[in-house]
Design an enzyme around this catalytic site. Structure first.
Site, PDB file in Angstrom:
ATOM      1  CG  PHE A 169      -1.568   1.165   1.611  1.00 27.42           C
ATOM      2  CD1 PHE A 169      -2.260   1.839   0.681  1.00 27.42           C
ATOM      3  CD2 PHE A 169      -1.576   1.763   2.872  1.00 27.42           C
ATOM      4  CE1 PHE A 169      -2.766   3.208   1.027  1.00 27.42           C
ATOM      5  CE2 PHE A 169      -2.339   2.895   3.049  1.00 27.42           C
ATOM      6  CZ  PHE A 169      -2.820   3.726   2.260  1.00 27.42           C
ATOM      7  CB  VAL A 205      13.478  -8.738   1.704  1.00 24.32           C
ATOM      8  CG1 VAL A 205      13.050  -7.898   0.618  1.00 24.32           C
ATOM      9  CG2 VAL A 205      12.390  -8.391   3.140  1.00 24.32           C
ATOM     10  CB  SER A 239       6.457  -5.607   7.600  1.00 21.83           C
ATOM     11  OG  SER A 239       5.917  -6.267   8.689  1.00 21.83           O
ATOM     12  CE1 TYR A 276       4.206  -4.105  11.101  1.00 25.10           C
ATOM     13  CE2 TYR A 276       3.320  -2.873  12.842  1.00 25.10           C
ATOM     14  CZ  TYR A 276       3.956  -3.002  11.626  1.00 25.10           C
ATOM     15  OH  TYR A 276       3.665  -1.979  10.859  1.00 25.10           O
ATOM     16  CE1 TYR A 315      23.734  -4.392  10.376  1.00 25.22           C
ATOM     17  CE2 TYR A 315      24.663  -3.751   8.419  1.00 25.22           C
ATOM     18  CZ  TYR A 315      23.992  -4.664   9.164  1.00 25.22           C
ATOM     19  OH  TYR A 315      24.219  -5.853   8.701  1.00 25.22           O
ATOM     20  NE  ARG A 356      -3.569  -1.937   7.043  1.00 28.22           N
ATOM     21  CZ  ARG A 356      -2.440  -1.797   6.366  1.00 28.22           C
ATOM     22  NH1 ARG A 356      -1.541  -1.064   6.924  1.00 28.22           N
ATOM     23  NH2 ARG A 356      -2.259  -2.484   5.188  1.00 28.22           N
TER      24      ARG A 356
HETATM   25  N1  UDP Z   1     -11.085  -1.606  14.456  1.00 22.44           N
HETATM   26  C1  UDP Z   1     -12.422  -1.680  14.516  1.00 22.44           C
HETATM   27  N2  UDP Z   1     -13.042  -2.399  13.567  1.00 22.44           N
HETATM   28  C2  UDP Z   1     -12.368  -3.046  12.477  1.00 22.44           C
HETATM   29  C3  UDP Z   1     -11.212  -3.005  12.390  1.00 22.44           C
HETATM   30  C4  UDP Z   1     -10.348  -2.045  13.433  1.00 22.44           C
HETATM   31  O1  UDP Z   1     -13.044  -1.196  15.505  1.00 22.44           O
HETATM   32  O2  UDP Z   1     -12.913  -3.710  11.645  1.00 22.44           O
HETATM   33  C5  UDP Z   1     -10.239  -0.938  15.462  1.00 22.44           C
HETATM   34  C6  UDP Z   1      -8.983  -1.623  16.052  1.00 22.44           C
HETATM   35  O3  UDP Z   1      -9.483  -2.522  17.152  1.00 22.44           O
HETATM   36  C7  UDP Z   1      -7.932  -0.464  16.578  1.00 22.44           C
HETATM   37  C8  UDP Z   1      -8.482   0.731  15.314  1.00 22.44           C
HETATM   38  O4  UDP Z   1      -9.622   0.107  14.698  1.00 22.44           O
HETATM   39  O5  UDP Z   1      -8.597   0.003  17.551  1.00 22.44           O
HETATM   40  C9  UDP Z   1      -7.397   0.507  14.069  1.00 22.44           C
HETATM   41  O6  UDP Z   1      -7.225  -0.655  13.878  1.00 22.44           O
HETATM   42  P1  UDP Z   1      -6.215  -1.031  12.740  1.00 22.44           P
HETATM   43  O7  UDP Z   1      -6.305  -2.554  12.561  1.00 22.44           O
HETATM   44  O8  UDP Z   1      -6.508  -0.155  11.320  1.00 22.44           O
HETATM   45  O9  UDP Z   1      -4.741  -0.485  13.139  1.00 22.44           O
HETATM   46  P2  UDP Z   1      -3.888  -0.604  14.440  1.00 22.44           P
HETATM   47  O10 UDP Z   1      -3.981   0.844  14.480  1.00 22.44           O
HETATM   48  O11 UDP Z   1      -4.692  -1.374  15.694  1.00 22.44           O
HETATM   49  O12 UDP Z   1      -2.564  -1.165  14.092  1.00 22.44           O
END
Ligand code: UDP
Length: 345
Positions: free
Chosen positions: A15, A68, A86, A156, A170, A197
């Site tokens: 993305f 990678v 990643s 992660y 490095y 997400r």
């Molecule tokens: N979230 C949600 N519903 C969804 C997907 C994500 O409520 O269908 C919430 C998730 O629990 C988090 C926030 O949205 O609090 C952002 O989640 P995302 O997976 O986009 O990224 P993060 O910031 O957690 O890495």
């Protein structure tokens, strides 16, 4: 923008990576993209590949399919290596914990070695996740974070923290000239539909008339940065003499529940909000302090959520349209804890 002659971008079909490749090729660089296409896709770089075929970008883009973590099968010279490879969506990295740790450790080592061999500048795509569930708000780069090292997200978070440590080692040894960007939640066209997400899920659910899945009570916050702004910030850091780390994100903070309502309003959807269990260790709030980026890079975001949402929804409307040739729409993408949607490595 500095003119980088030849750049290697790991994760360049993903993305954020594909938008970076667009910007670099557009500015005249030759770009070699290395991606295993596990979460990235050929369609993200289709325009760059086609332009190459038609002579449009003068053969300045190529895609090498490789993981990678196992090595980077490319030949220098490069004057910059940008390491973005990643999984980045929580359900994806939770479903591929070992691969995520491998790309953050061996993958970063391989990318640093490539940069070292070529005398190239190295940029690490790190993350706001290094702050974990932050006790300092908004998050400054000087805050060391609050990560659960044995929680599910650690695959992660700790991989990225290790990547930062490795890059700085490095750098301190004088082997590689390093830049570290901490990327906050980013959205925009090419964020894979249903990749787990939040904006991808909400937008596709709203446009498909499905329930909008808010995890927990939706009071947790995020701060969403439009991808063009993110890319501009990353490139400003690459061009600068600042090692970092530097936060690049949009400090406009919003609760997840507010975001769900905004998406419903913007789409005019009849979808209802439903509440689902909150994933383990989900950070309760997140917002970048971007004073460093403003002062040292002269960068700040330009696209607000309303405008970014419109542009992103236009993208989803197009690819979700019946008969769309994009091939991007998987009706049953990943949810929290689901098995990953990408190809096995
Ligand atoms: N979230 C949600 N519903 C969804 C997907 C994500 O409520 O269908 C919430 C998730 O629990 C988090 C926030 O949205 O609090 C952002 O989640 P995302 O997976 O986009 O990224 P993060 O910031 O957690 O890495």
């Amino acid at each position: 923008m500095v003119s980088w002659k030849r750049v290697c971008v790991t994760g360049g079909a993903g993305f954020v990576g594909s938008h970076l490749c667009d910007a670099l090729v557009g500015a005249g660089s030759e770009v070699v993209c290395v991606d295993d296409l596990s979460s990235g896709s050929r369609s993200n770089v289709a325009a760059l590949l086609e332009a190459r075929g038609a002579g449009g970008s003068g053969g300045r883009f190529s895609l090498i399919e490789a993981d990678v973590a196992g090595g980077i099968p490319v030949e220098g010279p490069f004057d910059a290596v940008l390491h973005l490879a990643s999984a980045a969506s929580p359900p994806e990295y939770l479903a591929r914990p070992l691969e995520t740790l491998a790309v953050g450790s061996s993958g970063t080592l391989n990318a640093l070695d490539l940069a070292g061999r070529c005398g190239a500048r190295f940029l690490l795509a790190s993350t706001s996740e290094v702050y974990g569930d932050p006790a300092v708000h908004p998050q400054t780069e000087s805050y060391w974070g609050n990560v659960n090292p044995v929680g599910p997200r650690s695959v992660y978070d700790e991989a990225k923290r290790f990547s930062e440590a490795l890059s700085m080692a490095y750098h301190r040894l004088g082997k590689v000239d390093v830049r570290i960007v901490r990327i906050f939640n980013t959205y925009g066209p090419r964020l894979r539909p249903r990749d787990g997400r939040v904006l991808s899920n909400f937008a596709v659910q709203a446009l498909s008339g499905e329930p909008i899945t808010v995890y927990g009570d939706g009071s947790q916050t995020r701060s969403l940065c439009y991808v063009d702004d993110e890319v501009a910030g990353i490139l400003a850091l690459l061009d600068s003499d600042v090692t970092g780390p530097v936060n690049i994100g949009n400090p406009a903070e919003i609760t997840v529940l507010e975001l769900a309502r905004k998406v419903i309003d913007a789409t005019g959807s009849a979808s209802q909000i439903v509440f689902r269990p909150i994933p383990e260790d989900d950070p309760t709030r997140r917002c970048p302090d971007i004073a460093r980026a403003r002062e040292l890079l002269g960068w700040s975001p330009r696209v607000d959520l309303e405008e970014g949402l419109e542009r992103t929804l236009a993208y989803y409307r197009e690819i979700l349209a019946p008969g769309s040739a994009s091939g991007l729409f998987a009706p049953d993408g990943p949810g929290p804890g689901d098995k990953q949607a990408g190809a096995p490595r």
